[in-house]
Scaffold this motif. Structure first.
Motif, PDB file in Angstrom:
ATOM      1  N   ALA A 111       0.829  -1.210   0.000  1.00 40.15           N
ATOM      2  CA  ALA A 111       0.000   0.000   0.000  1.00 40.15           C
ATOM      3  C   ALA A 111       0.869   1.268   0.000  1.00 40.15           C
ATOM      4  N   PRO A 112       1.776   1.381  -0.982  1.00 35.63           N
ATOM      5  CA  PRO A 112       2.659   2.567  -0.979  1.00 35.63           C
ATOM      6  C   PRO A 112       1.909   3.876  -1.206  1.00 35.63           C
ATOM      7  N   LEU A 113       0.704   3.816  -1.779  1.00 38.13           N
ATOM      8  CA  LEU A 113      -0.055   5.042  -2.049  1.00 38.13           C
ATOM      9  C   LEU A 113      -1.115   5.289  -0.966  1.00 38.13           C
ATOM     10  N   GLY A 114      -0.854   4.778   0.240  1.00 36.01           N
ATOM     11  CA  GLY A 114      -1.837   4.900   1.318  1.00 36.01           C
ATOM     12  C   GLY A 114      -2.012   6.312   1.834  1.00 36.01           C
ATOM     13  N   HIS A 115      -1.027   7.180   1.578  1.00 35.37           N
ATOM     14  CA  HIS A 115      -1.134   8.580   1.986  1.00 35.37           C
ATOM     15  C   HIS A 115      -1.003   9.421   0.712  1.00 35.37           C
ATOM     16  N   ASP A 116      -0.792  10.732   0.836  1.00 34.83           N
ATOM     17  CA  ASP A 116      -0.804  11.611  -0.350  1.00 34.83           C
ATOM     18  C   ASP A 116       0.277  11.219  -1.364  1.00 34.83           C
TER      19      ASP A 116
ATOM     20  N   SER B 165       9.322  10.063   3.027  1.00 33.52           N
ATOM     21  CA  SER B 165      10.113   9.705   4.213  1.00 33.52           C
ATOM     22  C   SER B 165       9.279   8.888   5.204  1.00 33.52           C
ATOM     23  N   GLU B 166       7.966   8.820   5.000  1.00 32.72           N
ATOM     24  CA  GLU B 166       7.095   8.026   5.888  1.00 32.72           C
ATOM     25  C   GLU B 166       6.929   6.577   5.420  1.00 32.72           C
ATOM     26  N   THR B 167       7.272   6.292   4.170  1.00 28.91           N
ATOM     27  CA  THR B 167       7.002   4.961   3.589  1.00 28.91           C
ATOM     28  C   THR B 167       7.865   3.891   4.265  1.00 28.91           C
ATOM     29  N   ARG B 168       7.268   2.767   4.597  1.00 26.75           N
ATOM     30  CA  ARG B 168       7.939   1.709   5.364  1.00 26.75           C
ATOM     31  C   ARG B 168       7.922   0.392   4.604  1.00 26.75           C
ATOM     32  N   VAL B 169       8.871  -0.507   4.991  1.00 29.23           N
ATOM     33  CA  VAL B 169       8.909  -1.850   4.403  1.00 29.23           C
ATOM     34  C   VAL B 169       8.771  -2.868   5.527  1.00 29.23           C
ATOM     35  N   ILE B 170       7.874  -3.804   5.383  1.00 30.28           N
ATOM     36  CA  ILE B 170       7.755  -4.920   6.329  1.00 30.28           C
ATOM     37  C   ILE B 170       8.406  -6.136   5.665  1.00 30.28           C
ATOM     38  N   ALA B 171       9.565  -6.573   6.228  1.00 32.13           N
ATOM     39  CA  ALA B 171      10.240  -7.752   5.676  1.00 32.13           C
ATOM     40  C   ALA B 171       9.482  -8.994   6.129  1.00 32.13           C
ATOM     41  N   ARG B 172       9.389 -10.012   5.270  1.00 31.00           N
ATOM     42  CA  ARG B 172       8.666 -11.236   5.633  1.00 31.00           C
ATOM     43  C   ARG B 172       9.468 -12.443   5.167  1.00 31.00           C
ATOM     44  N   ASP B 173       9.616 -13.425   6.042  1.00 28.36           N
ATOM     45  CA  ASP B 173      10.367 -14.634   5.695  1.00 28.36           C
ATOM     46  C   ASP B 173       9.701 -15.378   4.549  1.00 28.36           C
TER      47      ASP B 173
ATOM     48  N   ARG C  23       8.561 -14.503   1.850  1.00 31.63           N
ATOM     49  CA  ARG C  23       7.544 -13.778   1.062  1.00 31.63           C
ATOM     50  C   ARG C  23       8.102 -12.420   0.673  1.00 31.63           C
ATOM     51  N   SER C  24       7.509 -11.840  -0.353  1.00 32.93           N
ATOM     52  CA  SER C  24       7.992 -10.518  -0.759  1.00 32.93           C
ATOM     53  C   SER C  24       7.609  -9.495   0.318  1.00 32.93           C
ATOM     54  N   PRO C  25       8.413  -8.439   0.449  1.00 32.40           N
ATOM     55  CA  PRO C  25       8.126  -7.441   1.490  1.00 32.40           C
ATOM     56  C   PRO C  25       6.827  -6.708   1.202  1.00 32.40           C
ATOM     57  N   LEU C  26       6.253  -6.142   2.259  1.00 31.45           N
ATOM     58  CA  LEU C  26       5.076  -5.277   2.096  1.00 31.45           C
ATOM     59  C   LEU C  26       5.540  -3.834   2.250  1.00 31.45           C
ATOM     60  N   VAL C  27       5.285  -3.039   1.251  1.00 32.88           N
ATOM     61  CA  VAL C  27       5.650  -1.624   1.304  1.00 32.88           C
ATOM     62  C   VAL C  27       4.370  -0.830   1.574  1.00 32.88           C
ATOM     63  N   TYR C  28       4.424   0.057   2.552  1.00 32.51           N
ATOM     64  CA  TYR C  28       3.211   0.845   2.810  1.00 32.51           C
ATOM     65  C   TYR C  28       3.559   2.251   3.270  1.00 32.51           C
ATOM     66  N   THR C  29       2.637   3.154   3.041  1.00 30.74           N
ATOM     67  CA  THR C  29       2.755   4.510   3.564  1.00 30.74           C
ATOM     68  C   THR C  29       1.603   4.688   4.543  1.00 30.74           C
ATOM     69  N   PRO C  30       1.926   4.906   5.822  1.00 33.01           N
ATOM     70  CA  PRO C  30       0.853   5.003   6.822  1.00 33.01           C
ATOM     71  C   PRO C  30      -0.128   6.108   6.460  1.00 33.01           C
ATOM     72  N   ARG C  31      -1.373   5.913   6.828  1.00 34.15           N
ATOM     73  CA  ARG C  31      -2.410   6.859   6.418  1.00 34.15           C
ATOM     74  C   ARG C  31      -2.345   8.165   7.194  1.00 34.15           C
ATOM     75  N   ALA C  32      -1.762   8.134   8.399  1.00 32.98           N
ATOM     76  CA  ALA C  32      -1.721   9.358   9.212  1.00 32.98           C
ATOM     77  C   ALA C  32      -0.290   9.870   9.327  1.00 32.98           C
ATOM     78  N   VAL C  33      -0.137  11.177   9.266  1.00 30.15           N
ATOM     79  CA  VAL C  33       1.154  11.813   9.536  1.00 30.15           C
ATOM     80  C   VAL C  33       0.924  12.779  10.686  1.00 30.15           C
ATOM     81  N   GLU C  34       1.756  12.652  11.740  1.00 29.56           N
ATOM     82  CA  GLU C  34       1.505  13.505  12.896  1.00 29.56           C
ATOM     83  C   GLU C  34       2.320  14.785  12.890  1.00 29.56           C
ATOM     84  N   LYS C  35       3.568  14.653  12.369  1.00 29.59           N
ATOM     85  CA  LYS C  35       4.415  15.847  12.446  1.00 29.59           C
ATOM     86  C   LYS C  35       4.524  16.508  11.069  1.00 29.59           C
TER      87      LYS C  35
END
Ligand code: SAH
Length: 254
Positions: free
Chosen positions: A126-131, A229-237, A239-251
């Motif tokens: 879900a890399p396009l989860g935020h703007d 700079s908010e986009t994250r990668v979840i490594a998985r044994d 399986r391919s990684p999950l890339v996502y951008t969290p929906r909320a930005v606080e700062k």
């Protein structure tokens, strides 16, 4: 008598990505216009004629289709992905804006399709989860300086960036320059996704940190998503990684 023009998105790959609406519109057309390889994806139907043309002849193709529709025909113009994203729908509007008055009376329908950016994003998580924003890296229709300005503005404003048309034979250096420019605004570890031929048998998807992105080969069938700079990668044994951008930005970063 009014002719009809349907501008149809075929989606990114094979016919699994064709919507029912697109299938119906293809079926209803007397004549199909489009770039040859896109037309090849549409199953042949008796009594339907086809005009394949080169990818760079979009204006001429739009005019030819409109001329035929003005004589009462039902024509379809096909695009890969969505016809409104760097594709034929805008070319048809441009032709109508400057063409004969009679073209304004035509029945024009734009039939959406899954654009490459969404197909690649779905493969990665879900890399396009935020703007986010989308840019074409092609400087055929706009100056390179403008592309650089937009890249800098988008990266510094915190948008995830989808890059269409990253490379072609006539544009070999632009991608490396764009990545170098983005590196000045984004952390080295920013996830970058290269999605090639997504939805087709030779599909490949690679996730790599921005600092190493220049090592990945890209071509005309590749769409690149550069995280923020908010986009994250979840490594998985296993399986391919999950890339996502969290929906909320606080700062609000500087
Ligand atoms: N109208 C199309 C985009 C046309 S621009 C759409 O909505 O998808 C052409 C660019 O789209 C290519 O250079 C590439 O960046 C991207 N593209 C098209 N199909 C693709 C696919 N199956 N996989 C990855 N990228 C693709």
């Amino acid at each position: 008598m009014t002719g009809r023009v349907a501008i149809i998105g075929l989606g990114p790959g094979d016919d699994r990505y064709l919507t029912r609406e697109a299938c119906d519109a293809l079926d209803a057309a007397d004549t199909l216009f489009g770039y040859g390889p896109y037309l090849d994806r549409v199953p042949a139907r008796d009594g339907q004629t086809r005009h394949g043309s080169d990818n760079r002849e979009e204006g001429a193709r739009a005019e030819a289709a409109l001329r035929q529709a003005a004589q009462g025909a039902s024509v379809a113009i096909v695009s890969g992905g969505d016809p409104g994203v760097f594709a034929m729908a805008a070319s048809v509007c441009e032709a109508i804006a400057t063409g004969p008055e009679t073209w304004r009376a035509l029945d024009i329908a734009v039939i959406p399709g899954i654009t490459a950016m969404l197909a690649v994003a779905a493969r990665a998580g879900a890399p396009l989860g935020h703007d986010f924003c989308a840019l074409s890296l092609s400087d055929n229709l706009k100056p390179w300086e403008l592309i650089e300005r937009r890249l800098e503005a988008a990266a510094s404003a915190g948008f995830v960036i989808a890059l269409y048309n990253p490379v072609s034979r006539a544009r070999p250096w632009q991608l490396a320059k764009a990545l170098a420019l983005l590196s000045r605004h984004l952390p080295d570890g920013t996830p970058v996704i290269f999605g090639r031929a997504v939805g087709r048998p030779d599909e490949s998807v690679t996730v790599i940190p921005l600092a190493s992105a220049e090592d990945i080969a890209a071509d005309m069938a590749t769409l690149i998503i550069v995280g923020s700079s908010e986009t994250r990668v979840i490594a998985r044994d296993g399986r391919s990684p999950l890339v996502y951008t969290p929906r909320a930005v606080e700062k609000v970063s500087a």
